[in-house]
Design a protein around this motif. Structure first.
Motif, short mmCIF file in Angstrom:
data_model
loop_
_atom_site.label_atom_id
_atom_site.label_comp_id
_atom_site.label_asym_id
_atom_site.label_seq_id
_atom_site.Cartn_x
_atom_site.Cartn_y
_atom_site.Cartn_z
N VAL A 328 0.71 -1.15 0.08
CA VAL A 328 0.13 0.06 0.09
C VAL A 328 0.79 1.10 0.05
N ASN A 329 1.94 1.27 1.10
CA ASN A 329 2.94 2.42 0.98
C ASN A 329 3.45 2.65 -0.60
N GLY A 330 3.78 1.45 -1.44
CA GLY A 330 4.27 1.59 -2.67
C GLY A 330 3.31 2.37 -3.55
N VAL A 331 1.93 1.93 -3.40
CA VAL A 331 1.04 2.42 -4.09
C VAL A 331 0.89 4.01 -4.07
N LEU A 332 0.87 4.43 -2.58
CA LEU A 332 0.94 5.89 -2.24
C LEU A 332 2.15 6.48 -2.63
N ARG A 333 3.22 6.02 -2.49
CA ARG A 333 4.50 6.66 -3.14
C ARG A 333 4.31 6.77 -4.61
N ASP A 334 4.01 5.95 -5.44
CA ASP A 334 3.87 6.06 -6.77
C ASP A 334 2.88 7.16 -7.20
N MET A 335 1.64 7.16 -6.22
CA MET A 335 0.63 8.14 -6.56
C MET A 335 1.12 9.63 -6.35
N MET A 336 2.16 9.76 -5.46
CA MET A 336 2.57 11.15 -5.00
C MET A 336 3.59 11.48 -5.89
N ALA A 337 4.58 10.75 -6.33
CA ALA A 337 5.63 10.94 -7.28
C ALA A 337 5.30 10.97 -8.74
N SER A 338 4.12 10.52 -9.09
CA SER A 338 3.63 10.46 -10.64
C SER A 338 2.98 11.76 -10.79
N GLY A 339 2.46 12.39 -9.71
CA GLY A 339 1.35 13.57 -9.94
C GLY A 339 -0.08 13.30 -9.79
N GLY A 340 -0.40 11.81 -9.57
CA GLY A 340 -1.71 11.67 -9.33
C GLY A 340 -2.20 12.06 -8.19
N TRP A 341 -1.40 12.11 -7.14
CA TRP A 341 -2.00 12.91 -5.92
C TRP A 341 -2.34 14.21 -5.85
N ALA A 342 -1.18 15.12 -6.67
CA ALA A 342 -1.62 16.33 -7.16
C ALA A 342 -2.81 16.70 -7.80
N THR A 343 -2.92 15.69 -8.91
CA THR A 343 -4.19 15.81 -9.61
C THR A 343 -5.70 15.50 -8.87
N SER A 344 -5.48 14.60 -7.91
CA SER A 344 -6.61 14.45 -7.01
C SER A 344 -7.08 15.60 -6.29
N TYR A 345 -5.88 16.16 -5.50
CA TYR A 345 -5.92 17.25 -4.42
C TYR A 345 -6.49 18.39 -5.30
N GLN A 346 -6.02 18.68 -6.52
CA GLN A 346 -6.61 19.94 -7.34
C GLN A 346 -7.95 19.91 -7.48
N ASN A 347 -8.58 18.38 -7.84
CA ASN A 347 -9.90 18.19 -8.13
C ASN A 347 -10.69 18.54 -7.08
#
Length: 371
Positions: A328-347
């Motif tokens: 799960v931490n690998g999923v979160l790391r990749d989501m934050m590193a790839s920009g997916g986290w930022a996209t969700s945040y902005q949304n």
């Protein structure tokens, strides 16, 4: 957005139903008062502002094991291919049963709520769950999620019950030492930083916590905000001040209803949940900075909570549980590193939390998830 594939299991609903049983909107008058707490002052009563410049994250004490409260095992160097997991691993078990059962709050936009136009469950926590499902099942993995609506106080019980069917909880779940040690909950690394705050009727004149002497603040049963509010109120009120009453409700939305119906004069919980309330009701406001809590500890770091299988199964391997947390931490790391986290945040947060720093925990803490 993720379409809800199924709903509540067991006693909370009918397996295979399209939506969770408890989703908003719901009849406001049915909110049940679960308890009242009366707080009297032990402080000087000299507090002058509800604002604070600290979120408390730098002053957190280590847990009993000597590790920071935010500590979680490091993710794997490389993530496994979806569907190709070590036989006997929790990921392999979930993949073979064909769905990921996620407990989630459904009344707390923008973290998680029902969009009746689609209809779908949507929000930042829904996106987190979707990323984990995609890592398990590959493209289209979001459709494999079975959401289960959960109240704040019931999250730990679901994780402790081996028959609940819940794989993970993604439900604005604050990481604390007590939850790790006394409730034996496994947490991922921090995926979102919220803060304790107050919501009040707009133009009501509440400027300090002492202004609530003789009034009532609503909070959610089982939430960390209850103890924070008690500690802060005792410090803010002087001996002889009228007591402050904390009234508890099962869900955050119930507290907003309590204010709207005149049963409470404010709401105390995580700032992002309050921001969602403010976005829905123009007659309430969230004073910047929240309130000063004991030790200035306003931090509410969210983590994905996972079932600790080795507690209820003497044959289970403790390393098997840790392997799932690392995944799960690998999923979160990749989501934050790839920009997916930022996209969700902005949304989800661009309107309700424009004052907040849009930086993922990985960007703020190079040692994430170690502390």
């Amino acid at each position: 957005m993720i379409v809800v594939a199924a709903a509540v299991l067991g006693a909370c609903g009918t397996t295979g139903a399209r939506f969770p049983a408890e989703i908003e909107p719901r009849p406001a008058a049915t909110a049940t008062r679960t308890a009242d707490i009366t707080v009297t002052g032990t402080g000087t009563g000299t507090s002058t502002s509800t604002s604070t410049g600290s979120d408390g994250s730098g002053a957190a004490k280590p847990c009993a094991d000597g590790r920071p409260v935010r500590w979680s095992p490091a993710p794997p160097a490389s993530m496994p291919t979806p569907g190709v997991f070590r036989p006997g691993s929790i990921m392999d078990d979930i993949w073979r049963k064909g769905d990921l059962t996620v407990a989630i709050v459904t009344d707390a936009p923008p973290a998680g709520s029902m969009n009746w136009t689609e209809p779908t469950l949507e929000g930042f926590d829904v996106d987190i769950a979707g990323a984990i499902a995609t890592a398990l099942f590959g493209n289209g993995g979001e459709s494999k999620i079975r959401f289960r609506a959960v109240t704040t106080k019931d999250r730990a019980a679901l994780l402790k019950n081996p028959n609940s069917g819940v794989d993970i909880v993604v439900a604005t779940y604050t990481i604390t030492c007590e939850r790790k040690e006394k409730e034996n909950i496994l947490f991922s690394g921090v995926y979102f930083e919220s803060r304790f705050a107050l919501l009040v009727p707009a133009k009501a004149g509440f400027k300090t916590l002492r202004d609530f002497a003789g009034y009532t603040i609503c909070s959610t049963e089982g939430a960390t905000s209850v103890q924070k509010l008690e500690d802060a109120a005792r410090s803010a009120l002087a001996p002889g001040d009228p007591p402050l009453t904390i009234t508890l409700r099962p869900r955050a939305a119930d507290c907003l209803v309590a204010v709207q119906q005149g049963e409470a004069d404010g709401v105390a919980t995580d700032d992002i949940i309050l921001a969602g309330m403010k976005a829905r009701d123009q007659y309430v406001d969230v004073p910047p900075g929240g309130v000063t809590a004991a030790g200035d500890d306003l931090a509410e770091p969210y983590g994905v909570a996972l079932h600790r299988s080795h507690l209820d199964d003497p044959n289970a391997n403790k390393l098997r549980d840790e392997e799932f947390v690392q995944f799960v931490n690998g999923v979160l790391r990749d989501m934050m590193a790839s920009g997916g986290w930022a996209t969700s945040y902005q949304n989800w947060f661009h309107v309700t939390r424009e004052e907040a720093e849009a930086a993922a925990p990985l960007a703020r803490n190079p040692g994430w998830p170690a502390g």
